[in-house]
Structure formats: structure tokens, C-alpha cells
Design a protein around this motif. Structure first.
Motif, PDB file in Angstrom:
ATOM      1  N   ARG A  23     -15.845  11.067  -7.059  1.00  0.00           N
ATOM      2  CA  ARG A  23     -15.780   9.606  -6.121  1.00  0.00           C
ATOM      3  C   ARG A  23     -14.067  10.015  -6.193  1.00  0.00           C
ATOM      4  NH1 ARG A  23     -19.625   5.772  -4.944  1.00  0.00           N
ATOM      5  NH2 ARG A  23     -21.202   6.833  -4.695  1.00  0.00           N
ATOM      6  N   SER A  24     -13.526  11.008  -7.310  1.00  0.00           N
ATOM      7  CA  SER A  24     -11.766  10.504  -7.991  1.00  0.00           C
ATOM      8  C   SER A  24     -11.275  11.534  -8.437  1.00  0.00           C
ATOM      9  CB  SER A  24     -11.679   9.252  -9.198  1.00  0.00           C
ATOM     10  OG  SER A  24     -10.461   9.096  -9.314  1.00  0.00           O
ATOM     11  N   PRO A  25     -10.546  12.230  -8.322  1.00  0.00           N
ATOM     12  CA  PRO A  25      -9.527  11.384  -6.963  1.00  0.00           C
ATOM     13  C   PRO A  25     -10.099  11.662  -5.427  1.00  0.00           C
ATOM     14  CG  PRO A  25      -8.438  13.469  -7.829  1.00  0.00           C
ATOM     15  CD  PRO A  25      -9.672  13.198  -8.675  1.00  0.00           C
ATOM     16  N   LEU A  26      -9.604  11.059  -4.408  1.00  0.00           N
ATOM     17  CA  LEU A  26      -9.933  10.956  -3.191  1.00  0.00           C
ATOM     18  C   LEU A  26      -9.071  11.074  -1.956  1.00  0.00           C
ATOM     19  CD1 LEU A  26     -13.433  10.122  -1.955  1.00  0.00           C
ATOM     20  CD2 LEU A  26     -11.105   9.864  -0.558  1.00  0.00           C
ATOM     21  N   LYS A  27      -8.924  12.352  -1.697  1.00  0.00           N
ATOM     22  CA  LYS A  27      -7.861  12.471  -0.568  1.00  0.00           C
ATOM     23  C   LYS A  27      -8.203  12.138   0.786  1.00  0.00           C
ATOM     24  CE  LYS A  27      -3.623  14.811  -0.075  1.00  0.00           C
ATOM     25  NZ  LYS A  27      -3.003  16.066  -0.322  1.00  0.00           N
ATOM     26  N   THR A  28      -7.548  11.059   1.457  1.00  0.00           N
ATOM     27  CA  THR A  28      -7.871  10.482   2.322  1.00  0.00           C
ATOM     28  C   THR A  28      -6.795  10.926   3.423  1.00  0.00           C
ATOM     29  OG1 THR A  28      -9.051   8.636   4.267  1.00  0.00           O
ATOM     30  CG2 THR A  28      -6.911   8.474   2.766  1.00  0.00           C
ATOM     31  N   ASP A 138     -21.480   0.401   0.295  1.00  0.00           N
ATOM     32  CA  ASP A 138     -22.087   0.690   1.988  1.00  0.00           C
ATOM     33  C   ASP A 138     -21.745   2.476   1.938  1.00  0.00           C
ATOM     34  OD1 ASP A 138     -23.113  -1.367   1.279  1.00  0.00           O
ATOM     35  OD2 ASP A 138     -21.381  -1.910   2.135  1.00  0.00           O
ATOM     36  N   LYS A 139     -20.491   2.209   2.807  1.00  0.00           N
ATOM     37  CA  LYS A 139     -20.354   3.737   4.099  1.00  0.00           C
ATOM     38  C   LYS A 139     -19.259   3.821   3.335  1.00  0.00           C
ATOM     39  CE  LYS A 139     -23.201   3.898   7.198  1.00  0.00           C
ATOM     40  NZ  LYS A 139     -23.498   3.369   9.010  1.00  0.00           N
ATOM     41  N   GLY A 140     -18.152   3.164   2.597  1.00  0.00           N
ATOM     42  CA  GLY A 140     -16.457   2.599   2.597  1.00  0.00           C
ATOM     43  C   GLY A 140     -16.285   2.191   2.902  1.00  0.00           C
ATOM     44  N   THR A 141     -14.368   2.633   3.825  1.00  0.00           N
ATOM     45  CA  THR A 141     -13.672   1.067   3.566  1.00  0.00           C
ATOM     46  C   THR A 141     -12.611   2.384   4.514  1.00  0.00           C
ATOM     47  OG1 THR A 141     -12.102   0.669   1.397  1.00  0.00           O
ATOM     48  CG2 THR A 141     -14.231  -0.405   1.899  1.00  0.00           C
ATOM     49  N   SER A 142     -11.669   1.549   4.236  1.00  0.00           N
ATOM     50  CA  SER A 142      -9.993   2.571   4.860  1.00  0.00           C
ATOM     51  C   SER A 142      -8.890   1.662   4.795  1.00  0.00           C
ATOM     52  CB  SER A 142     -10.254   2.254   6.928  1.00  0.00           C
ATOM     53  OG  SER A 142     -10.725   1.122   7.097  1.00  0.00           O
ATOM     54  N   ILE A 143      -7.855   2.593   4.946  1.00  0.00           N
ATOM     55  CA  ILE A 143      -6.544   2.022   3.923  1.00  0.00           C
ATOM     56  C   ILE A 143      -5.957   2.162   5.571  1.00  0.00           C
ATOM     57  CG2 ILE A 143      -6.088   4.435   3.661  1.00  0.00           C
ATOM     58  CD1 ILE A 143      -4.036   3.078   1.979  1.00  0.00           C
ATOM     59  N   VAL A 144      -5.495   0.541   5.366  1.00  0.00           N
ATOM     60  CA  VAL A 144      -4.654   0.860   7.115  1.00  0.00           C
ATOM     61  C   VAL A 144      -2.694   0.041   6.880  1.00  0.00           C
ATOM     62  CG1 VAL A 144      -4.894  -1.339   8.869  1.00  0.00           C
ATOM     63  CG2 VAL A 144      -6.355   0.183   8.359  1.00  0.00           C
ATOM     64  N   ILE A 145      -2.143   0.875   7.464  1.00  0.00           N
ATOM     65  CA  ILE A 145      -0.770   0.567   7.807  1.00  0.00           C
ATOM     66  C   ILE A 145      -0.183  -0.497   8.393  1.00  0.00           C
ATOM     67  CG2 ILE A 145       1.445   0.881   7.198  1.00  0.00           C
ATOM     68  CD1 ILE A 145       0.808   4.139   6.467  1.00  0.00           C
ATOM     69  N   HIS A 146       0.765  -1.558   8.741  1.00  0.00           N
ATOM     70  CA  HIS A 146       0.904  -2.407   9.819  1.00  0.00           C
ATOM     71  C   HIS A 146       2.243  -1.987   9.906  1.00  0.00           C
ATOM     72  CE1 HIS A 146      -2.919  -5.278   9.459  1.00  0.00           C
ATOM     73  NE2 HIS A 146      -2.819  -4.193   8.072  1.00  0.00           N
ATOM     74  N   ARG A 163      -2.139  -3.040  13.721  1.00  0.00           N
ATOM     75  CA  ARG A 163      -2.120  -2.021  12.532  1.00  0.00           C
ATOM     76  C   ARG A 163      -1.300  -0.503  12.855  1.00  0.00           C
ATOM     77  NH1 ARG A 163      -8.053  -4.016  11.657  1.00  0.00           N
ATOM     78  NH2 ARG A 163      -8.067  -5.679  10.897  1.00  0.00           N
ATOM     79  N   VAL A 164      -0.823   0.151  12.864  1.00  0.00           N
ATOM     80  CA  VAL A 164      -0.402   1.755  13.192  1.00  0.00           C
ATOM     81  C   VAL A 164      -0.993   2.421  12.716  1.00  0.00           C
ATOM     82  CG1 VAL A 164       2.012  -0.274  14.080  1.00  0.00           C
ATOM     83  CG2 VAL A 164       2.062   1.228  11.661  1.00  0.00           C
ATOM     84  N   ALA A 165      -1.249   2.257  11.440  1.00  0.00           N
ATOM     85  CA  ALA A 165      -1.525   3.875  11.064  1.00  0.00           C
ATOM     86  C   ALA A 165      -3.440   3.795   9.796  1.00  0.00           C
ATOM     87  CB  ALA A 165      -1.014   4.453   9.792  1.00  0.00           C
ATOM     88  N   CYS A 166      -4.060   4.174   9.598  1.00  0.00           N
ATOM     89  CA  CYS A 166      -5.221   4.164   9.129  1.00  0.00           C
ATOM     90  C   CYS A 166      -5.613   5.001   8.848  1.00  0.00           C
ATOM     91  CB  CYS A 166      -6.470   3.742  10.414  1.00  0.00           C
ATOM     92  SG  CYS A 166      -8.341   2.760   9.536  1.00  0.00           S
ATOM     93  N   GLY A 167      -6.515   5.846   7.098  1.00  0.00           N
ATOM     94  CA  GLY A 167      -7.410   6.283   7.121  1.00  0.00           C
ATOM     95  C   GLY A 167      -8.590   6.143   6.476  1.00  0.00           C
ATOM     96  N   ALA A 168      -9.916   6.681   7.077  1.00  0.00           N
ATOM     97  CA  ALA A 168     -11.656   6.166   6.661  1.00  0.00           C
ATOM     98  C   ALA A 168     -11.883   6.451   4.875  1.00  0.00           C
ATOM     99  CB  ALA A 168     -12.094   7.142   7.036  1.00  0.00           C
ATOM    100  N   ILE A 169     -11.937   5.495   4.068  1.00  0.00           N
ATOM    101  CA  ILE A 169     -12.053   6.493   2.973  1.00  0.00           C
ATOM    102  C   ILE A 169     -13.795   6.609   2.830  1.00  0.00           C
ATOM    103  CG2 ILE A 169     -11.730   5.391   0.164  1.00  0.00           C
ATOM    104  CD1 ILE A 169      -9.703   3.488   1.204  1.00  0.00           C
TER     105      ILE A 169
END
Length: 191
Positions: A23-28, A138-146, A163-169
Motif C-alpha cells: 500500500r505504500s509507497p503508491l504511485k498514481t 472501500d475502492k479508494g479515493t482520488s487526487i484532484v487539482i483545481h 477540476r482540471v486534473a485527476c488521478g485515482a488512488i
């Protein structure tokens, strides 16, 4: 008897630590609204939270809000599929809010004149392992750049713009094989 119990407990910890998925480190990977990979976020659990190394290009120069959102869905073009901020403790939004912050709230970041962000952030309450504050629950989260900066107070999201960019965690985030534009091309380096 206490020695045997101690040894068995230590072995159990070692075995349980090795048996689960890493689980760590994890690169998305981070994608823009055109579904182009524009960088990565590397999440590493630390004793004081989760460190986020963010390396992204192709953004408008200036300040941008970054948040962890509640679902591991990054459907273009608006990334609304990511849901609201990750807020398992039901606090109010904002790092400056006395009734906050969300577990997924982070400081603003600045894209340089070329549109590049290369920085490290911290999610002090988050975890990568199991639990209520796990980014992988659950299934995870996401990182979002605004598109804009977070004002640190306005509900529910800091008036941070689109929201201009996103990555699923997710546990499978490392499996993305799309090339990373922020890293030198290995094929060209060998020539």
C-alpha cells in the motif's frame, strides 16, 4: 511463557505485514481533461500521515488547490465523478477553518511559468492502511487539482474553481503503463 508470547506476536506482525498487498509507497498517474497523462502523485505513509510527492506539468501558471476526493473515479472532462472531498470525520472544509479540515484538504501548490508543479505535501490525518482515514478504504479515493487556489474557508470546497486534473488512488494505481511526461524519455537517453 511471556517470551514465547512475545516471539509469536512479533512473528504474527511480520507475517501479516508481508501477506497483504503493498500500500505504500503508491504511485498514481494524473490526467487532464483531455485524458492525457500529465504527471504523477506518489503517496507514502509516514508516522505523521501520508506524504504526497506531486510532479505534474501542463497546468496554467499560478496557484492551484489540491484535494483528495472520495471516489477513485476520474471521468473526463470535469472529474465530478471523483465526488466531494475525502471527509470521513465529517468536518468542515478548510485548513484555516477552526471546525475543519477535511482529511483530504491540502495546501495550495504553485505551477511555475512553464506550468510545472514539483512539490511535496502532507496529509497529516490520512493513512494508507486499513481504517476510517485510509485513502484506500472501500475502492479508494482520488487526487484532484483545481484551476484556482483554495481560500481555506469557503464551504464546501474552498472556492477553488474547476477540476482540471485527476488521478485515482487505488491498489492498482501502480499498474498504469502510460509514459510520464515529467520524466526523461528512457529510449532517447540511450541514444
Amino acid at each position: 511463557m511471556k517470551v514465547i508470547i512475545g516471539v509469536l506476536s512479533a512473528l504474527l506482525l511480520v507475517v501479516s505485514g508481508c501477506s497483504g498487498e503493498e500500500r505504500s509507497p503508491l504511485k498514481t498517474s494524473i490526467y487532464n481533461a483531455d485524458n492525457d497523462k500529465i504527471g504523477t502523485a506518489t503517496l507514502t505513509e509516514q508516522p505523521d500521515g501520508v506524504q504526497v510527492k506531486l510532479k505534474v506539468e501542463g497546468l496554467e501558471p499560478g496557484m492551484h488547490a489540491v484535494h483528495v476526493h472520495e471516489f477513485p473515479k476520474c471521468e473526463t472532462p470535469d472529474f465530478k465523478s471523483a465526488g466531494n472531498h475525502f471527509n470521513p470525520l465529517s468536518k468542515e472544509h478548510g485548513l484555516m477553518n477552526p471546525k475543519g479540515a477535511h482529511v483530504g484538504d491540502m495546501p495550495n501548490v504553485e505551477a511555475d511559468q512553464s506550468g510545472m508543479i514539483d512539490t511535496e505535501l502532507m496529509l497529516p490525518e490520512a493513512k494508507m492502511k486499513e481504517g476510517q482515514k485510509s485513502l484506500l478504504r472501500d475502492k479508494g479515493t482520488s487526487i484532484v487539482i483545481h484551476s484556482g487556489q483554495d481560500d481555506g474557508m469557503t464551504q464546501p470546497a474552498g472556492d477553488a474553481g474547476e477540476r482540471v486534473a485527476c488521478g485515482a488512488i487505488t491498489l492498482k494505481a501502480d499498474e498504469d503503463e502510460a509514459s510520464d511526461p515529467t520524466e526523461p524519455d528512457k529510449k532517447q537517453e540511450g541514444n
